[in-house]
Design a protein around this motif. Structure first.
Motif, PDB file in Angstrom:
ATOM      1  N   ILE A  53      -4.009 -45.406  43.179  1.00  0.00           N
ATOM      2  CA  ILE A  53      -4.817 -45.469  44.387  1.00  0.00           C
ATOM      3  C   ILE A  53      -3.901 -45.334  45.606  1.00  0.00           C
ATOM      4  CG2 ILE A  53      -6.366 -46.877  45.782  1.00  0.00           C
ATOM      5  CD1 ILE A  53      -7.593 -45.836  43.192  1.00  0.00           C
ATOM      6  N   GLY A  54      -4.273 -44.415  46.501  1.00  0.00           N
ATOM      7  CA  GLY A  54      -3.467 -44.175  47.697  1.00  0.00           C
ATOM      8  C   GLY A  54      -2.404 -43.107  47.531  1.00  0.00           C
ATOM      9  N   ARG A  55      -2.305 -42.548  46.310  1.00  0.00           N
ATOM     10  CA  ARG A  55      -1.340 -41.464  46.077  1.00  0.00           C
ATOM     11  C   ARG A  55      -2.095 -40.143  45.894  1.00  0.00           C
ATOM     12  NH1 ARG A  55       2.512 -43.402  41.266  1.00  0.00           N
ATOM     13  NH2 ARG A  55       3.656 -41.518  41.920  1.00  0.00           N
ATOM     14  N   THR A  56      -1.370 -39.049  46.089  1.00  0.00           N
ATOM     15  CA  THR A  56      -1.980 -37.736  45.877  1.00  0.00           C
ATOM     16  C   THR A  56      -1.838 -37.337  44.413  1.00  0.00           C
ATOM     17  OG1 THR A  56       0.059 -36.541  46.358  1.00  0.00           O
ATOM     18  CG2 THR A  56      -1.387 -37.041  48.216  1.00  0.00           C
ATOM     19  N   PRO A  57      -2.712 -36.472  43.904  1.00  0.00           N
ATOM     20  CA  PRO A  57      -2.606 -36.063  42.491  1.00  0.00           C
ATOM     21  C   PRO A  57      -1.266 -35.433  42.153  1.00  0.00           C
ATOM     22  CG  PRO A  57      -4.747 -35.439  43.371  1.00  0.00           C
ATOM     23  CD  PRO A  57      -3.935 -35.918  44.536  1.00  0.00           C
ATOM     24  N   TRP A  58      -0.692 -34.678  43.069  1.00  0.00           N
ATOM     25  CA  TRP A  58       0.595 -34.037  42.747  1.00  0.00           C
ATOM     26  C   TRP A  58       1.754 -35.012  42.759  1.00  0.00           C
ATOM     27  CZ3 TRP A  58      -2.424 -32.836  47.005  1.00  0.00           C
ATOM     28  CH2 TRP A  58      -1.950 -33.219  48.261  1.00  0.00           C
ATOM     29  N   ASP A  59       1.578 -36.165  43.402  1.00  0.00           N
ATOM     30  CA  ASP A  59       2.636 -37.177  43.378  1.00  0.00           C
ATOM     31  C   ASP A  59       2.878 -37.721  41.978  1.00  0.00           C
ATOM     32  OD1 ASP A  59       3.227 -37.031  46.031  1.00  0.00           O
ATOM     33  OD2 ASP A  59       1.909 -38.679  46.634  1.00  0.00           O
ATOM     34  N   LEU A  60       1.886 -37.571  41.077  1.00  0.00           N
ATOM     35  CA  LEU A  60       1.993 -38.127  39.728  1.00  0.00           C
ATOM     36  C   LEU A  60       2.781 -37.213  38.797  1.00  0.00           C
ATOM     37  CD1 LEU A  60      -1.704 -39.364  39.291  1.00  0.00           C
ATOM     38  CD2 LEU A  60       0.232 -40.548  40.364  1.00  0.00           C
ATOM     39  N   GLN A  61       3.167 -36.025  39.253  1.00  0.00           N
ATOM     40  CA  GLN A  61       3.899 -35.066  38.420  1.00  0.00           C
ATOM     41  C   GLN A  61       5.396 -35.170  38.716  1.00  0.00           C
ATOM     42  OE1 GLN A  61       1.795 -33.423  36.187  1.00  0.00           O
ATOM     43  NE2 GLN A  61       0.428 -34.854  37.234  1.00  0.00           N
ATOM     44  N   THR A  62       6.171 -35.434  37.689  1.00  0.00           N
ATOM     45  CA  THR A  62       7.621 -35.536  37.883  1.00  0.00           C
ATOM     46  C   THR A  62       8.305 -34.186  37.741  1.00  0.00           C
ATOM     47  OG1 THR A  62       7.912 -36.072  35.527  1.00  0.00           O
ATOM     48  CG2 THR A  62       7.643 -37.918  37.061  1.00  0.00           C
ATOM     49  N   ASP A  63       7.715 -33.282  36.963  1.00  0.00           N
ATOM     50  CA  ASP A  63       8.290 -31.949  36.823  1.00  0.00           C
ATOM     51  C   ASP A  63       8.102 -31.180  38.131  1.00  0.00           C
ATOM     52  OD1 ASP A  63       7.831 -28.887  36.173  1.00  0.00           O
ATOM     53  OD2 ASP A  63       9.051 -29.699  34.546  1.00  0.00           O
ATOM     54  N   PRO A  64       9.183 -30.668  38.730  1.00  0.00           N
ATOM     55  CA  PRO A  64       9.071 -29.990  40.039  1.00  0.00           C
ATOM     56  C   PRO A  64       8.100 -28.808  40.013  1.00  0.00           C
ATOM     57  CG  PRO A  64      11.372 -30.423  39.479  1.00  0.00           C
ATOM     58  CD  PRO A  64      10.578 -30.732  38.257  1.00  0.00           C
ATOM     59  N   ASP A  65       8.128 -28.026  38.953  1.00  0.00           N
ATOM     60  CA  ASP A  65       7.244 -26.855  38.892  1.00  0.00           C
ATOM     61  C   ASP A  65       5.771 -27.275  38.816  1.00  0.00           C
ATOM     62  OD1 ASP A  65       9.420 -25.166  38.975  1.00  0.00           O
ATOM     63  OD2 ASP A  65       9.602 -25.051  36.782  1.00  0.00           O
ATOM     64  N   LEU A  66       5.475 -28.276  37.973  1.00  0.00           N
ATOM     65  CA  LEU A  66       4.096 -28.747  37.876  1.00  0.00           C
ATOM     66  C   LEU A  66       3.633 -29.362  39.190  1.00  0.00           C
ATOM     67  CD1 LEU A  66       4.017 -30.437  34.334  1.00  0.00           C
ATOM     68  CD2 LEU A  66       3.292 -28.144  34.973  1.00  0.00           C
ATOM     69  N   ARG A  67       4.535 -30.109  39.858  1.00  0.00           N
ATOM     70  CA  ARG A  67       4.177 -30.721  41.131  1.00  0.00           C
ATOM     71  C   ARG A  67       3.862 -29.662  42.183  1.00  0.00           C
ATOM     72  NH1 ARG A  67       8.731 -32.802  42.657  1.00  0.00           N
ATOM     73  NH2 ARG A  67       8.590 -34.592  41.258  1.00  0.00           N
ATOM     74  N   GLU A  68       4.695 -28.623  42.233  1.00  0.00           N
ATOM     75  CA  GLU A  68       4.486 -27.566  43.230  1.00  0.00           C
ATOM     76  C   GLU A  68       3.202 -26.788  42.949  1.00  0.00           C
ATOM     77  OE1 GLU A  68       5.176 -25.618  46.705  1.00  0.00           O
ATOM     78  OE2 GLU A  68       6.188 -27.390  45.876  1.00  0.00           O
ATOM     79  N   ASP A  69       2.956 -26.500  41.673  1.00  0.00           N
ATOM     80  CA  ASP A  69       1.721 -25.784  41.317  1.00  0.00           C
ATOM     81  C   ASP A  69       0.487 -26.587  41.726  1.00  0.00           C
ATOM     82  OD1 ASP A  69       3.216 -23.748  40.259  1.00  0.00           O
ATOM     83  OD2 ASP A  69       2.985 -24.391  38.163  1.00  0.00           O
ATOM     84  N   LEU A  70       0.515 -27.894  41.430  1.00  0.00           N
ATOM     85  CA  LEU A  70      -0.634 -28.732  41.756  1.00  0.00           C
ATOM     86  C   LEU A  70      -0.783 -28.903  43.265  1.00  0.00           C
ATOM     87  CD1 LEU A  70      -2.861 -30.151  40.241  1.00  0.00           C
ATOM     88  CD2 LEU A  70      -1.473 -32.219  40.166  1.00  0.00           C
TER      89      LEU A  70
END
Length: 782
Positions: free
Chosen positions: A269-286
């Motif tokens: 709660i209070g975080r963005t969905p992409w903040d939950l991705q540790t892999d840089p590529d997955l985070r950037e895609d999301l």
């Protein structure tokens, strides 16, 4: 709207003093604004002080012409302000009006005592207020009493009060108060009258509004029930659901989100969905996806994401905006289905469609497809190829003696050897070798296909495989050997199946020569090729039986009296390893030779019965062929009796066909077989009738219901006089015996008309309809 309301209440003819400044002392911003608007519309300049301190400062600085003050104010009330003004010699001439909600006697006396010039109660009449202001500013003495003393002693409710104001001021204030009271009385009288007249209307409106409110309450309850239902659905949903605010911050997650991702709701709660991705590529895609979403673009698609522990999972996601009644986006709803297992299953299915699960090599179907593609392309290039087929010697004994795990390990070791040779053998790595195809063709059989291979090169590669297998020591407790047969393209065959057949024959020759050896196809191996081909077909048929790949196809039979189709012949089709559908001519003779035809008959009959169960249409009947090999088989007869008994009343919808030649070979046996099934409610048809006219003798012995006239008499019925004679004779005899007739191989309209003329009951053939896997696709000219 406020100005219009106030202006309506201002009297049109008063002696106003335009530009005169009046100070309003009022802590209520709303009341101060209303009073200011009233004065402004009358032409006065109005200033506002929100408390007594600031009011006194403004009075000393600006010296307004008149002061209107509320009484109840913080710190310094209106009385104190009034006293301060009247005590100041420089300010005492400024008229002061106390404007208040206090109407009690003590407040009036206190107002007089503070030196107020007027005391007006709220709610005030704008007419009275403006006339009072005008009078005070004009300084008129009309109706006023001259001051004769500086004080007055009065007794109210047993208490004595000394009022320091002059008598004239006191009287003036009393008169003003009286006028105000009279005005209020008149208004009260008018209001009471109006109230009485409006009371009934008000009660009716109350009743109406009560009903409306009740309806609104009921609607709200229904809406709340829907919300609770929706909330329950979301809470119990098998899909991941989460909601973000307008900025993309997560505000809600359902239990399935926590179960799949491993995150607790409080952690996200209070975080963005992409903040939950540790892999840089997955985070950037999301992040890029949500950037578009936050710009107003709904999104749907498949995503790869990470769980809390870093494990990857796949979701099919839909993200849509949430809007309020003003069509403003207040947040976003994301619904996601976890498709990880589905993707893995799909990938596994795709893999198994092409590769053998034990060895990882191409399976038979994919290998044959690739082999055909390569040879088809090569017809232009004109390259040479070799095909090696290898079989592990005594593999069944290995499986039976040491178990399937040991057998699988033996298969894997051979596959590893073939892969190693394809990467390291100079002949298989050369440019002319092209792409090397490796396959596990069947349980213990492998194939190697490669290019640019003369006979000596093919032998060298085969020998490398044989020697490599012989040197494997860890796969099985015993030494393992392999026999290899080979064929050359285009020397031995120019098509894939011919090449495979010759390689199989060469393999069989290698086995007969003592095993653990290689053999390339020779002309004298042709007899083995034929035998090997039949054995290979037998194995393919057995495999199809084991896999349930024999299928019922249906061909329509037309009733020539009604021109309708309610009867179908059930025909056997074999689906090979590649999915191709094969006709009976490819497998019936071999199946009868090797005694496995009964298994095909049983499978087709069983599937036909199940098909009929799924389509309980009145009047629809099915004919099924029984091989002559099965007439004396007691096990097969027991199977049929059990299946018919299970069908109950539906048994009358099935007709069994046996060929005339099979029946006359052993008439007594055929009669017993026919009578047994007819007693259970089934009907019988004699197929291919007319091949031998001696069979007329046996018609009276066999209680059949239909005669199927052999197609050899039907094909040229419109041109051959003898065929017409034979057919007419068969029809006449059958009619006398009360046996219905069916004509096969009807392919032209002319033939159909002749059959009608002769009184044939039914017609079957391509002109009526071709066979197909379902009834919808075969309803021809019904």
């Amino acid at each position: 709207m406020l100005e219009e309301t106030i202006s309506d209440k201002i009297p049109p003819k008063l002696a106003y003093h335009p530009g005169t400044e009046i100070l309003i002392i009022e802590d209520s911003a709303v009341q101060a604004e209303v009073l200011k608007k009233t004065l402004s519309l009358a032409g006065y300049e109005a200033a506002v002080a929100r408390d007594g301190f600031h009011a006194l400062e403004m009075i000393r600085q600006r010296r307004p012409a008149l002061v209107i003050s509320d009484i109840a104010m913080p710190l310094i009330d209106g009385y104190e302000v009034c006293r301060a003004i009247k005590k100041d010699e420089g300010l005492r001439d400024i008229p002061v009006i106390l404007l208040t909600v206090f109407i009690e006697k003590n407040h009036v006396i206190k107002g007089l005592d503070s030196g107020a010039d007027e005391y007006i109660t709220k709610p005030y009449d704008p007419d009275l207020l403006l006339s009072t202001i005008s009078r005070l500013l004009s300084g008129t003495d009309e109706g006023r009493i001259t001051e004769t003393s500086r004080g007055l002693e009065v007794e109210i409710d047993g208490k004595r009060h000394i009022i320091s104001a002059g008598r004239g001021a006191i009287m003036e204030l009393l008169l003003s108060t009286y006028e105000n009271a009279m005005r209020q009385y008149r208004k009260l009288f008018e209001a009471e009258y109006a109230l009485q007249s409006l009371n009934e209307t008000l009660e009716e409106k109350v009743r109406q509004r009560t009903a409306e409110l009740q309806a609104e309450i009921n609607e709200r309850k229904r809406a709340e029930q829907e919300v609770r239902k929706l909330s329950t659905i979301i809470e119990q949903s098998a899909n991941i659901v989460f909601v973000t605010d307008a900025g993309g911050l997560i505000r809600f997650v359902n239990p399935m989100f926590e179960k799949v991702t491993g995150y607790k709701g409080s952690e996200v709660i209070g975080r963005t969905p992409w903040d939950l991705q540790t892999d840089p590529d997955l985070r950037e895609d999301l992040r890029n996806i949500w950037k578009g979403v936050l710009e107003g673009k709904p999104w749907s698609g498949v995503l790869k994401k990470e769980k809390k522990g870093g494990q990857e999972y796949w979701v099919e996601s839909v993200i849509t905006p949430l809007k309020n009644e003003s069509d403003e986006t207040t947040g976003y709803l994301a619904i996601q289905e976890d498709i990880t297992e589905k993707r893995q299953s799909s990938a596994r299915i795709k893999y198994l469609a092409q590769y053998d699960p034990v060895t990882g090599l191409l399976n038979r179907a994919r290998f044959l497809s690739r082999l055909e593609e390569t040879l088809s392309c090569n017809r232009v290039e004109g390259r040479a190829y070799s095909l090696l087929v290898a079989n592990i010697d005594g593999f069944k004994l290995i499986n039976d003696s040491y178990g399937h795990n040991t057998g699988d390990e033996a298969l894997k070791s051979v596959a590893r050897l073939l892969l190693t040779l394809s990467e390291n053998n100079p002949r298989l790595r050369s440019d002319c070798a092209g792409e090397v195809l490796l396959s596990r063709l069947s349980a213990d059989e492998f194939a190697v296909f490669f290019g640019c291979a003369a006979r000596d090169e093919a032998v060298a590669v085969a020998e490398a495989v044989r020697a490599g297998v012989e040197s494997i020591s860890s796969a099985t407790p015993e030494r393992m050997t392999i026999s290899i047969g080979g064929a050359l393209y285009p020397e031995h065959s120019e098509d894939s199946m011919g090449l495979l057949t010759k390689a199989d024959a060469a393999l069989y020759r290698a086995k007969t020569l003592g095993r653990n050896r290689c053999h390339i196809f020779e002309p004298e191996d042709r007899d083995l090729e034929n035998m090997q081909s039949r054995l290979s077909w037998k194995n393919r048929i057995v495999s199809a039986i084991e896999d349930g790949r024999f299928l019922p196809w249906f061909q329509p039979i037309m009733d020539l009296k009604s021109n309708t189709v309610n009867h179908f012949e059930v025909l056997a089709r074999m689906q090979d390893e590649t999915g191709e559908i094969l006709p009976p001519s490819r497998f019936i003779e071999i199946a009868e030779t090797f005694g496995i035809i009964k298994h095909i008959d049983r499978m087709i009959i069983d599937k036909a019965f199940r098909f009929r169960d799924l389509r309980p249409v009145d009047g629809m009947t099915f004919s099924m062929n029984i091989s002559g090999k099965n007439l004396g088989d007691s096990d097969f007869l027991s199977f049929l009796k059990g299946r018919i008994a299970g069908a109950g009343e539906m048994a009358k919808h099935f007709i069994f066909e046996i060929t005339e030649t099979a029946a006359v070979k052993d008439v007594d046996m055929a009669v017993r077989f026919i009578n047994t099934l007819k007693e259970m409610g089934c009907k019988f048809s004699l197929d291919d009738f007319g091949v031998g006219f001696s069979s007329f003798t046996y018609l009276k012995m066999m209680d059949v219901d239909f005669l199927k006239i052999d197609g050899s008499f039907i094909k040229k019925l419109d041109t051959d006089h003898k065929d017409r004679l034979f057919v007419r004779t068969i029809v006449d005899v059958a009619r006398e015996l009360k046996i219905r007739t069916v004509a096969e191989f009807v392919e032209r309209a002319e033939t159909l008309e002749i059959l009608r003329e002769y009184g044939v009951d039914y017609a079957q053939g391509y002109y009526i309809g071709r066979p197909g896997p379902g009834l919808e696709n075969v309803a021809g000219r019904a």
